[in-house]
Design an enzyme around this catalytic site. Structure first.
Site, PDB file in Angstrom:
ATOM      1  N   HIS A 168       5.821  -3.573  -9.607  1.00 25.25           N
ATOM      2  CA  HIS A 168       6.814  -3.624  -8.516  1.00 25.25           C
ATOM      3  C   HIS A 168       7.536  -2.268  -8.379  1.00 25.25           C
ATOM      4  O   HIS A 168       8.741  -2.173  -8.616  1.00 25.25           O
ATOM      5  CB  HIS A 168       7.803  -4.737  -8.891  1.00 25.25           C
ATOM      6  CG  HIS A 168       8.750  -5.157  -7.828  1.00 25.25           C
ATOM      7  ND1 HIS A 168       9.664  -4.317  -7.237  1.00 25.25           N
ATOM      8  CD2 HIS A 168       8.975  -6.372  -7.263  1.00 25.25           C
ATOM      9  CE1 HIS A 168      10.394  -4.991  -6.353  1.00 25.25           C
ATOM     10  NE2 HIS A 168       9.988  -6.233  -6.351  1.00 25.25           N
ATOM     11  N   GLU A 271       4.287  -2.072  -3.713  1.00 26.38           N
ATOM     12  CA  GLU A 271       3.957  -2.775  -4.948  1.00 26.38           C
ATOM     13  C   GLU A 271       2.476  -3.161  -4.999  1.00 26.38           C
ATOM     14  O   GLU A 271       1.959  -3.740  -4.030  1.00 26.38           O
ATOM     15  CB  GLU A 271       4.820  -4.035  -5.063  1.00 26.38           C
ATOM     16  CG  GLU A 271       6.317  -3.740  -4.948  1.00 26.38           C
ATOM     17  CD  GLU A 271       7.133  -4.961  -4.606  1.00 26.38           C
ATOM     18  OE1 GLU A 271       6.732  -6.073  -5.013  1.00 26.38           O
ATOM     19  OE2 GLU A 271       8.151  -4.818  -3.919  1.00 26.38           O
TER      20      GLU A 271
END
Ligand code: TA6
Length: 297
Positions: A168, A271
């Site tokens: 992320h 991400e």
């Protein structure tokens, strides 16, 4: 838990890998290759910093602290074994539970062209209430001319399990108004801000409000472009989905750990994921690897 002394004697590699007490609390590994460096916390195996020459490439909240029991905002959080809210139990933590677990350093390497760090987390009895499967995950961080991450999931049980996951990554930028994301044109995406409506990306992704989208399809050639000049190439493997997120003003206030009301202007998340329709089934005794390479062009 591995002590700093034990880590230093077992895994320090002169000029390439150092183990240190972080000013944020907790223990970190510092990788150095030429003019490039990276800092990785044992908590969550979270990359907190990647400096490419003089430039910090990742955004980290100025109020980030390790060891608080809360996930650290910024760097490269590892979201596993589910991405986003738990699919059926909202009492479980968002983005899985390994972000706040202490991982074990298992190997380091000093190569001519790179410094390498491996960390492992094995699910245990304390995790069973959150997730019933026996699994081990290994993150390999390779710092050379680029920064590469490889997250391998190994199913230690006899029966298959499904998972979603994410690297992320919070990229540091000058200002969100100067940023676009190339390489997603024509892709279908789930718009999490429009009741998960399915849309098609008409062109390059720009930012003028909160954006929270799960793009599906090939993820091997995505580019973060800033001020038409600065380009960062993102090449993912083992992934058929990419999340693009900027919290903008209101969500930044709701999150409360971004460090400043306008912090959203200095970051963007792109991400590398298995998320949305991109759900992975790992056979009993099997494995799946999610990887990404970040290269400043
Ligand atoms: O990846 C985007 C997202 O799912 C957003 O919806 C937002 O929740 C963000 O992740 C941060 O999640 P966190 O649990 O780290 O606050």
């Amino acid at each position: 838990m591995q002590s700093l002394d034990a880590l230093q004697s077992a895994f320090a590699r002169d000029g390439a890998v150092a183990l240190e007490a972080s000013p944020l609390g907790g223990i970190v590994a510092r990788l150095t290759t030429g003019n490039n460096s990276a800092v990785v916390a044992l908590q969550g195996a979270q990359v907190l910093s990647w400096r490419h020459g003089p430039r910090e490439m990742l955004w980290l909240s100025p109020v980030a602290r390790l060891g608080t029991g809360r996930a650290v905002r910024g760097g490269i959080p590892v979201c596993w074994p589910w991405f986003g809210p738990h699919p059926s139990d909202e009492t479980k933590p968002a983005h899985g539970f390994v972000r706040t677990r202490t991982w074990r350093v298992t190997a380091t390497q000093s190569r001519l062209d790179a410094a390498v760090l491996k960390l492992v987390y094995a699910t245990g009895p304390d995790d069973r209430a959150l997730w019933p499967h026996a699994a081990e995950i290994e993150l390999t961080v390779t710092l050379g001319a680029s920064l590469s991450l490889r997250l391998e999931t190994r199913n230690l049980g006899a029966t298959p399990f499904e998972m979603t996951q994410a690297l992320h990554t919070y990229f540091r930028i000058g200002d969100i108004s100067d940023v676009v994301v190339e390489g997603l044109v024509g892709r279908t995406y789930i718009d999490k801000l429009a009741d998960n409506a399915r849309c098609v990306e008409a062109g390059i992704v720009t930012f003028g409000a909160e954006v929270d989208r799960i793009y599906h399809g090939d993820t091997s050639a995505i580019t973060l472009v800033e001020a038409q000049t600065r380009r960062l190439q993102i090449a993912s493997t083992g992934s058929r989905s990419t999340v693009v997120w900027n919290p903008w003003l209101e969500k930044t206030a709701r999150l409360g750990d971004m460090g400043a009301a306008n912090a959203f202007r200095r970051m963007v998340c792109i991400e590398t994921t298995n998320a949305g329709d991109d759900v992975i089934t790992v056979a009993g005794g099997g494995a799946h690897a999610l990887g990404v390479d970040y290269r400043a062009l």
